[in-house]
Design a protein around this motif. Structure first.
Motif, PDB file in Angstrom:
ATOM      1  N   GLY A 173     -41.189 -54.139  -2.612  1.00  0.00           N
ATOM      2  CA  GLY A 173     -41.539 -55.661  -2.840  1.00  0.00           C
ATOM      3  C   GLY A 173     -42.843 -55.853  -2.604  1.00  0.00           C
ATOM      4  O   GLY A 173     -43.532 -55.005  -2.340  1.00  0.00           O
ATOM      5  N   PRO A 174     -43.265 -57.038  -2.881  1.00  0.00           N
ATOM      6  CA  PRO A 174     -44.665 -57.543  -2.795  1.00  0.00           C
ATOM      7  C   PRO A 174     -45.623 -57.253  -1.364  1.00  0.00           C
ATOM      8  O   PRO A 174     -46.659 -57.286  -1.149  1.00  0.00           O
ATOM      9  N   TRP A 175     -44.543 -57.042  -0.482  1.00  0.00           N
ATOM     10  CA  TRP A 175     -45.187 -57.113   0.948  1.00  0.00           C
ATOM     11  C   TRP A 175     -45.672 -55.454   1.302  1.00  0.00           C
ATOM     12  O   TRP A 175     -46.179 -55.446   2.231  1.00  0.00           O
ATOM     13  N   LEU A 176     -45.583 -54.601   0.528  1.00  0.00           N
ATOM     14  CA  LEU A 176     -45.896 -53.387   0.810  1.00  0.00           C
ATOM     15  C   LEU A 176     -47.405 -53.323   1.017  1.00  0.00           C
ATOM     16  O   LEU A 176     -48.255 -53.928   0.098  1.00  0.00           O
ATOM     17  N   ARG A 177     -47.867 -52.613   1.851  1.00  0.00           N
ATOM     18  CA  ARG A 177     -49.439 -52.507   1.923  1.00  0.00           C
ATOM     19  C   ARG A 177     -49.595 -51.043   1.497  1.00  0.00           C
ATOM     20  O   ARG A 177     -49.590 -49.851   2.030  1.00  0.00           O
ATOM     21  N   GLY A 178     -50.072 -51.190   0.036  1.00  0.00           N
ATOM     22  CA  GLY A 178     -50.602 -49.852  -0.704  1.00  0.00           C
ATOM     23  C   GLY A 178     -51.929 -49.761  -0.462  1.00  0.00           C
ATOM     24  O   GLY A 178     -52.641 -50.199   0.383  1.00  0.00           O
ATOM     25  N   ARG A 179     -52.657 -48.841  -1.566  1.00  0.00           N
ATOM     26  CA  ARG A 179     -53.931 -48.554  -1.461  1.00  0.00           C
ATOM     27  C   ARG A 179     -54.649 -50.093  -1.643  1.00  0.00           C
ATOM     28  O   ARG A 179     -54.394 -50.791  -2.411  1.00  0.00           O
ATOM     29  N   HIS A 180     -55.737 -50.004  -1.273  1.00  0.00           N
ATOM     30  CA  HIS A 180     -56.550 -51.388  -0.977  1.00  0.00           C
ATOM     31  C   HIS A 180     -57.152 -51.553  -2.558  1.00  0.00           C
ATOM     32  O   HIS A 180     -57.604 -50.406  -3.200  1.00  0.00           O
ATOM     33  N   ARG A 181     -57.690 -52.545  -2.821  1.00  0.00           N
ATOM     34  CA  ARG A 181     -58.467 -52.942  -3.960  1.00  0.00           C
ATOM     35  C   ARG A 181     -59.239 -53.821  -3.488  1.00  0.00           C
ATOM     36  O   ARG A 181     -59.080 -54.872  -2.586  1.00  0.00           O
ATOM     37  N   LEU A 182     -60.464 -53.948  -4.348  1.00  0.00           N
ATOM     38  CA  LEU A 182     -61.531 -55.106  -4.116  1.00  0.00           C
ATOM     39  C   LEU A 182     -61.314 -56.040  -5.230  1.00  0.00           C
ATOM     40  O   LEU A 182     -61.215 -55.647  -6.257  1.00  0.00           O
ATOM     41  N   MET A 183     -61.368 -57.349  -4.913  1.00  0.00           N
ATOM     42  CA  MET A 183     -61.298 -58.383  -5.927  1.00  0.00           C
ATOM     43  C   MET A 183     -62.546 -58.656  -6.739  1.00  0.00           C
ATOM     44  O   MET A 183     -63.702 -58.294  -6.255  1.00  0.00           O
ATOM     45  N   LYS A 184     -62.504 -58.987  -7.627  1.00  0.00           N
ATOM     46  CA  LYS A 184     -63.674 -59.298  -8.482  1.00  0.00           C
ATOM     47  C   LYS A 184     -64.078 -60.810  -8.791  1.00  0.00           C
ATOM     48  O   LYS A 184     -62.887 -61.648  -8.735  1.00  0.00           O
ATOM     49  N   ARG A 185     -65.102 -61.147  -8.894  1.00  0.00           N
ATOM     50  CA  ARG A 185     -65.507 -62.750  -9.242  1.00  0.00           C
ATOM     51  C   ARG A 185     -65.198 -62.666 -10.860  1.00  0.00           C
ATOM     52  O   ARG A 185     -64.806 -61.736 -11.542  1.00  0.00           O
ATOM     53  N   GLU A 186     -65.709 -64.055 -11.264  1.00  0.00           N
ATOM     54  CA  GLU A 186     -65.189 -63.990 -12.542  1.00  0.00           C
ATOM     55  C   GLU A 186     -66.241 -63.248 -13.572  1.00  0.00           C
ATOM     56  O   GLU A 186     -65.694 -62.930 -14.640  1.00  0.00           O
ATOM     57  N   ASP A 187     -67.353 -63.104 -13.081  1.00  0.00           N
ATOM     58  CA  ASP A 187     -68.364 -62.355 -13.794  1.00  0.00           C
ATOM     59  C   ASP A 187     -67.973 -60.945 -13.509  1.00  0.00           C
ATOM     60  O   ASP A 187     -69.096 -59.972 -13.947  1.00  0.00           O
ATOM     61  N   GLY A 188     -67.006 -60.353 -12.793  1.00  0.00           N
ATOM     62  CA  GLY A 188     -66.622 -58.876 -12.748  1.00  0.00           C
ATOM     63  C   GLY A 188     -67.627 -58.403 -11.451  1.00  0.00           C
ATOM     64  O   GLY A 188     -67.184 -57.085 -11.105  1.00  0.00           O
ATOM     65  N   SER A 189     -68.122 -59.032 -10.700  1.00  0.00           N
ATOM     66  CA  SER A 189     -68.849 -58.360  -9.533  1.00  0.00           C
ATOM     67  C   SER A 189     -68.127 -58.577  -8.340  1.00  0.00           C
ATOM     68  O   SER A 189     -67.142 -59.386  -8.510  1.00  0.00           O
ATOM     69  N   PRO A 190     -68.207 -57.802  -7.503  1.00  0.00           N
ATOM     70  CA  PRO A 190     -67.266 -57.649  -6.278  1.00  0.00           C
ATOM     71  C   PRO A 190     -67.254 -59.204  -5.669  1.00  0.00           C
ATOM     72  O   PRO A 190     -68.432 -59.892  -5.312  1.00  0.00           O
ATOM     73  N   ARG A 191     -66.131 -59.571  -5.144  1.00  0.00           N
ATOM     74  CA  ARG A 191     -65.885 -60.928  -4.345  1.00  0.00           C
ATOM     75  C   ARG A 191     -66.620 -60.646  -3.169  1.00  0.00           C
ATOM     76  O   ARG A 191     -66.941 -61.683  -2.556  1.00  0.00           O
ATOM     77  N   CYS A 192     -66.476 -59.401  -2.579  1.00  0.00           N
ATOM     78  CA  CYS A 192     -66.891 -59.230  -1.248  1.00  0.00           C
ATOM     79  C   CYS A 192     -68.280 -59.818  -1.005  1.00  0.00           C
ATOM     80  O   CYS A 192     -69.108 -59.575  -1.902  1.00  0.00           O
ATOM     81  N   VAL A 193     -68.647 -60.184   0.199  1.00  0.00           N
ATOM     82  CA  VAL A 193     -70.096 -60.683   0.626  1.00  0.00           C
ATOM     83  C   VAL A 193     -70.601 -59.804   1.681  1.00  0.00           C
ATOM     84  O   VAL A 193     -71.561 -59.999   2.338  1.00  0.00           O
ATOM     85  N   ALA A 194     -69.954 -58.650   1.996  1.00  0.00           N
ATOM     86  CA  ALA A 194     -70.425 -57.475   2.931  1.00  0.00           C
ATOM     87  C   ALA A 194     -70.375 -58.282   4.438  1.00  0.00           C
ATOM     88  O   ALA A 194     -71.222 -57.881   5.173  1.00  0.00           O
ATOM     89  N   CYS A 195     -69.517 -59.012   4.635  1.00  0.00           N
ATOM     90  CA  CYS A 195     -69.604 -59.635   5.965  1.00  0.00           C
ATOM     91  C   CYS A 195     -69.099 -58.476   6.971  1.00  0.00           C
ATOM     92  O   CYS A 195     -69.486 -58.811   8.269  1.00  0.00           O
ATOM     93  N   GLN A 196     -68.469 -57.589   6.686  1.00  0.00           N
ATOM     94  CA  GLN A 196     -67.957 -56.534   7.671  1.00  0.00           C
ATOM     95  C   GLN A 196     -67.188 -57.013   8.611  1.00  0.00           C
ATOM     96  O   GLN A 196     -66.847 -56.181   9.772  1.00  0.00           O
ATOM     97  N   MET A 197     -66.384 -58.104   8.394  1.00  0.00           N
ATOM     98  CA  MET A 197     -65.208 -58.388   9.217  1.00  0.00           C
ATOM     99  C   MET A 197     -64.213 -57.179   9.144  1.00  0.00           C
ATOM    100  O   MET A 197     -63.488 -56.951  10.214  1.00  0.00           O
ATOM    101  N   CYS A 198     -64.069 -56.702   7.839  1.00  0.00           N
ATOM    102  CA  CYS A 198     -62.891 -55.649   7.668  1.00  0.00           C
ATOM    103  C   CYS A 198     -63.178 -54.393   8.692  1.00  0.00           C
ATOM    104  O   CYS A 198     -62.398 -53.853   9.211  1.00  0.00           O
TER     105      CYS A 198
END
Lengths: 173, 531, 430
Positions: free
Chosen positions: A64-89
């Motif tokens: 089901g969708p609640w499985l925590r699988g391997r991570h992925r990073l989301m992209k912005r519309e231009d394909g660059s990472p959405r991440c802002v490196a705030c390092q909360m994670c």
């Protein structure tokens, strides 16, 4: 039918303690047990399809969708990472498996972006706290990939390129 | 004396004391505030430190009030809390809430007060907020984000009152007020990073530290700046063996709240590529030095001593005002007094003197010249060095850079039979030396400096030394053993107690120096008076 | 001086016995794993295959195990007593195999005029030989445990010796009662005696004459073979692996095989002593020979029907599996269906063409022998299954419980059984 490990009787063995006379004869009970196991065996032989076992590599479990699988990073519309490196994670990470290096970004609407974003999948405990912590919805664990195996440690050190394109297949080769 | 009540408890303060300070003492913590800073004038613009004073119809701002006999003050009640929450809401009205990309996050007053006093829903949508200048470099060291500013005017007051360079100001009116540098100016004075320190929010951030590390990962260790003879107190912010920044540590007798940019950025040298991390030995003059083990380096010194004539060979030592008091004492007592090396002095006369300023930056760029003097060490001049140079002498240079100090010194060095250099950085002296012994940086070892006012100040090791670099004290001890006079002490505490016992000028240090240092002369005088 | 054909026949019988035991071994291992799996609602081994096609429901796994064990690194730990360390597995296996020598697996085989008894050694001490040889097993376990220089192994060895010696007494007493009943220690005599009928309709099997003795013997046998619930010498939760902890590769395989050999031998002994051995119930050897034609016809018909049933079942499975696995494994059911169809055709064809109801006397005798050997093997396999079945049903005893059961309950019971039997025999036959 109290059974006390401290009682003198219990200390001397507990053979037949708290059992009915016909139970303490054992033989009948053993036969009952044998019939129980035989019932299971016969049922399973004739109804193999009902067995809960999954023929794993051929059949995949549906978590089901609640499985925590391997991570992925989301992209912005231009394909660059959405991440802002705030390092909360990486701050919340109990396994200390995320390491991020931030950099100045020249784009007008992006001030800070990750230069490197590495996850050590061997250290990760798949708790999902990074996903919870992310203020930008930049990291997700919804790939459904849980088969993470390789024959060398380096394959588990995944970087930003890998995580940005991490949707389907198994291991980083 | 003013007897007064704060939050239901009786207190007694000096007449005319600032009410903000009085409340801080009474409460055990500061009132919420943005604009109040003890080193600056009172602006009273943030309105966060409002307290209720009985008899006054309205709330008062504590920072612009003085204590008065019979005053009854409430700092925590519904009225005060409500006022603070409303003021905070006002401050945050147009704040972009971009904490994820803001370097101040983790040490931001807005965040702290919001968590302590705010916790309300925002009134203004993010789209309706007034846009101001972001990511604007206003100087070599400082980045401005006007949207995050709460207009506390600390930075403008700093440039007006402390540096008196007047670069910064508040422009426009009302909602559109924003800080900026004056037209045509940049914030490029030597104290610009102090504005970053005092900025309570992320409006001014350090370009030097920008995005390098989140602040909650940094540990702090007390250090003493070694950039000049002032000896500013600082804290070294480091994480996982890397120093990320240094910030001033308050010391009213030395640097108050400030520190110069020169001293702040010195930490870069710790991780520079010119660090010496492994001993090196040159087989013969003119050849390239080759890295070696410590053992090999020591054996090379021994061999060089024999080659220079065994017992006839002389040892000459040049110390440096860059070494700590303990190291200078150890070198003097072990290598000179016990082993018998001739002590030339601690610095070439007139070297390493630059231009200072009125505020903090001293013309003398060495951290411990006063300490060396107190140990009875003298300056020498180029002629003395020239005269001492001969092929039968082994020269041991402990720290510093002779050749940089005087161009002639390089030529003099090459006339010595063997030059051993002890230091942490590659420089022209280490290039000329035959044997180089790498030592730890100031951030990697303990020690004491005596500043220009005769104040002894100790610092602690923040991180580990790279490679095979060793504490200079250990190297001096090992050199003593090599020359047949192993010292009785082991470790810096033992050196310190021997120093206090043997050197009268440092006797006062026996009781400890304390976090803010010890003025040696004043302590000696009071000692005499007591006697 | 025995003539050469006697010797050849003896060798042939030894070869047959070895082939049966060693051939049954992998099947036993398979049955153990698969049976355990089904009892526990799992599917068990089904991965290993030949050519990616034949998995035979996991039967390939024992084969793979053999390869694995043969090619594993052979580790002899430091500090072992090398001689005894190597001797122990040999003792285990030898003892396990040699017990089989006196067990009859059929009545005499008639070849022309020659009568060949179907057992390797027709010793006149039969059952005593079994008791004597099987008690040597304890040397294997004790030596293995002691020579390994490992505390766990040593404890396992100690437990094994104490347990075996304790239960041997009960076993001996149970057998003694049986000897009283049959009046002979020769195993074949016992089997022949079990061919009779009691009151004309109950086979005079040992289990009927000696029910208490049977229970005592069976329990003691479990203890002797170190099988659950008496597997304390190798209790993995307490002793890691017990006496064979320090063995690897083929030496471990020998222990492993010896356990199953002991099991098969035990099953063979139980069926011989208490379940009529090679006797087909209600049919003596003569009866078998006389009715051979009818019996053969019936068995062929049943065989044909069963083969057809298998063939259709497998074919259905083949149809159902198509496209689910996505590789050559899908072919297996189809191929096996064809094989069973072929078998059905062969038996059916022989039924129609070969006139099996009308076979000659020589063939009748051979058919009787085959039936008896089949009967013996069937009984042995059934009891081997009982060993497995019990293992996956009962939990392990605690050591004090084991000892109490042996000495305080079973020994008095065995003595009582012996005395009662003796009295009965005395009054009826005396």
């Amino acid at each position: 039918m109290g059974y006390s490990v401290h009682g003198p009787k219990a200390r001397t063995g507990g053979q037949g303690q708290g059992l009915l006379p016909k139970e303490s004869l054992y033989l009948i009970e053993i036969c009952k047990g044998l019939f129980i196991t035989m019932r299971h065996l016969v049922r399973n032989v004739f109804h193999m399809g009902d067995m809960p076992t999954l023929q794993y590599p051929d059949e995949k479990p549906d978590y089901g969708p609640w499985l925590r699988g391997r991570h992925r990073l989301m992209k912005r519309e231009d394909g660059s990472p959405r991440c802002v490196a705030c390092q909360m994670c990486s701050t919340i990470c109990p396994a200390d498996c995320i390491s991020i290096m931030a950099m100045d970004d020249d784009r007008p609407d992006v001030e800070k972006s990750p230069e490197t974003f590495d996850i050590d999948l061997l250290r990760c405990v798949y708790c999902g706290l990074c996903v919870e912590a992310c203020p930008c919805d930049a990291i997700r664990m919804d790939t459904g990939i849980f088969e993470i195996a390789a024959d060398n440690r380096a394959a588990f050190q995944v970087d930003m390129d890998f995580l940005l394109n991490n949707t389907t297949d198994g291991v980083k080769s | 004396m003013a007897k007064m009540t704060i939050d239901g408890k009786e207190h007694e303060f000096e007449d005319g004391m600032n009410l903000f300070e009085a409340c801080a003492v009474a409460r055990g913590e500061n009132l919420p505030h943005f604009c109040y800073h003890p080193g600056l004038s009172i602006a009273g613009v943030c309105r966060m430190c409002q307290v209720e004073v009985e008899g006054m119809p309205k709330l008062m701002i504590a920072c612009n009030s003085q204590v008065k006999d019979g005053m009854v003050v409430h700092t925590r009640n519904e009225r005060v809390d409500g006022a603070v929450r409303q003021i905070l809401n006002f401050h945050l009205l147009h704040h972009p809430v971009d904490c994820p990309v803001c370097d101040q996050a983790g040490e931001c007053s807005l965040q702290d007060f919001y968590m302590a006093n705010g916790l309300y829903e925002a009134d203004v949508d993010i789209e309706d907020k007034i846009a101001k200048g972001k990511v604007k470099p206003i100087g070599e060291m400082v980045m401005l984000d006007a949207e995050r500013c709460v207009l506390c005017a600390r930075c403008t007051r700093f440039t007006t009152e402390i540096t008196q360079t007047h670069e910064m100001g508040i422009f426009n009116r009302g909602d559109h007020s924003e800080i900026d540098v004056a037209p045509g100016k940049t914030l490029d004075n030597n104290y610009s990073l102090n504005t970053v320190d005092i900025c309570p929010v992320g409006a001014l951030t350090s370009r030097d530290f920008r995005f390098r590390r989140r602040v909650w990962w940094l540990s702090e260790t007390d250090g003493i700046c070694h950039g000049c003879a002032t000896g500013c107190n600082m804290s070294i912010h480091h994480s996982e063996g890397i120093v990320y920044r240094t910030k001033p540590r308050d010391n009213m007798d030395v640097n108050r709240y400030w520190m110069c940019d020169h001293g702040r950025t010195l930490y870069h040298e710790i991780a520079e590529s010119d660090r010496l991390t492994q001993p090196s030995v040159r087989k013969a003059r003119g050849e390239l030095a080759q890295t070696a083990s410590w053992d090999h380096a020591y054996r090379s010194i021994e061999a060089a001593g024999k080659a220079l004539g065994g017992d006839d060979a002389a040892l000459m030592i040049i110390l440096s005002p860059h070494a700590t008091v303990e190291e200078l004492y150890a070198a003097k007592s072990v290598l000179s007094d016990s082993v018998g090396g001739a002590l030339l002095g601690y610095r070439l006369r007139g070297s390493e003197i630059g231009e200072g300023d009125e505020l903090l930056f001293d013309a003398d760029r060495t951290p411990n010249a006063a300490g060396a003097k107190k140990l009875g060490l003298a300056e020498y001049d180029a002629k003395q060095l020239e005269a001492a140079a001969n092929e039968k002498t082994m020269l041991l240079v402990v720290g510093g850079d002779l050749a940089l100090a005087a161009p002639d010194a390089g030529a003099a060095l090459s006339k010595f039979g063997c030059v051993v250099y002890l230091g942490w950085q590659e420089n022209s002296t280490s290039m000329l030396a035959d044997i180089v012994l790498p030592t730890s940086h100031y951030a990697e070892r303990e020690g004491t400096f005596v500043n220009r006012e005769g104040r002894a100040q100790t610092f602690a090791a923040a991180i580990d030394a790279p490679g095979e670099a060793r504490d200079p004290l250990r190297v001096i001890r090992e050199l003593g053993a090599l020359f047949g006079h192993e010292p009785t002490w082991d470790g810096i505490e033992a050196v310190r107690s021997e120093l206090c016992a043997r050197e009268g000028a440092f006797a006062a240090m026996a009781q400890g120096v304390g976090p803010l240092g010890l003025a040696l002369d004043a302590a000696a005088e009071s000692e005499v008076e007591r006697a | 001086m025995p003539d050469i054909t006697e010797l050849l026949w003896a060798l042939g019988k030894i070869g047959f016995m070895l082939a049966v035991i060693l051939g049954t071994l992998p099947v036993m291992i398979w049955a153990e794993r698969k049976g355990a799996a089904y009892i526990q609602d799992r599917s068990g081994p089904n991965r290993a295959s030949i050519g990616g096609v034949f998995r035979l429901g996991g039967l390939i796994h024992p084969l793979a195990d053999v390869f694995k064990l043969v090619f594993k690194e052979e580790i002899v730990p430091a500090g072992v007593n090398v001689f005894f360390y190597h001797l122990a597995p040999i003792i285990m296996m030898t003892v396990a195999l040699s017990t089989f020598a006196v067990i009859p697996f059929g009545d005499v085989l008639l070849l022309g005029t020659r009568e060949i008894p179907l057992l390797v050694a027709n010793l006149n001490v039969g059952i005593l030989y079994i008791l004597a040889i099987s008690s040597l097993t304890v040397y294997g376990t004790v030596l293995a445990g002691w020579s390994s220089n490992n505390k766990f192994a040593f404890l396992g060895g100690l437990r094994a010796s104490a347990q075996m010696i304790s239960y041997e007494i009960n076993m001996g007493l149970a057998v003694l009662a049986l000897i009283l009943v049959y009046g002979s220690v020769r195993l074949n005599d016992m089997v022949v005696a079990q061919g009779d009928l009691l009151w004309g309709f109950i086979p005079a099997w040992g289990v009927v004459l000696q029910p208490v003795g049977f229970v005592l013997f069976l329990v003691a046998l479990f203890a002797e073979t170190n099988r659950n619930p008496f597997d304390l010498p190798e209790g993995e939760s307490e002793l890691v692996a017990g006496y064979h902890l320090e063995y690897s590769s083929l030496k471990f395989a020998l222990f492993f095989m010896a356990e199953y050999c002991n099991m098969i031998v035990g099953a063979a002994v139980v069926s011989t002593l208490y379940f009529g051995g090679w006797q087909v119930p209600w049919l003596t050897t003569e009866g078998l020979r006389e009715n051979a034609g009818t019996l053969l016809t019936v068995s062929l018909s049943v065989g044909t029907l069963l083969n057809l049933l298998f063939a259709t079942g497998l074919w259905r499975k083949f149809q159902g599996e198509r496209g689910t696995l996505g590789d050559r494994r899908e072919l297996e059911s189809g191929i096996l269906a064809v094989v069973f169809l072929g078998l059905a055709l062969a038996t059916g064809g022989y039924l129609l063409v070969g006139k099996p109801w009308d076979i000659g006397p020589a063939a009748s005798a051979h058919f009787a022998t085959v039936m008896q050997i089949g009967q013996f093997i069937t009984k042995t396999l059934l009891f081997s299954w009982v060993f497995i079945w019990v293992r996956w049903t009962l939990p392990r005893f605690r050591y004090d419980q084991l000892m109490r059961l042996g000495w305080q309950y079973m020994l008095p019971l065995a003595l009582l059984n012996f005395v009662v039997t003796a009295a009965f025999v005395l009054f009826t036959h005396g």
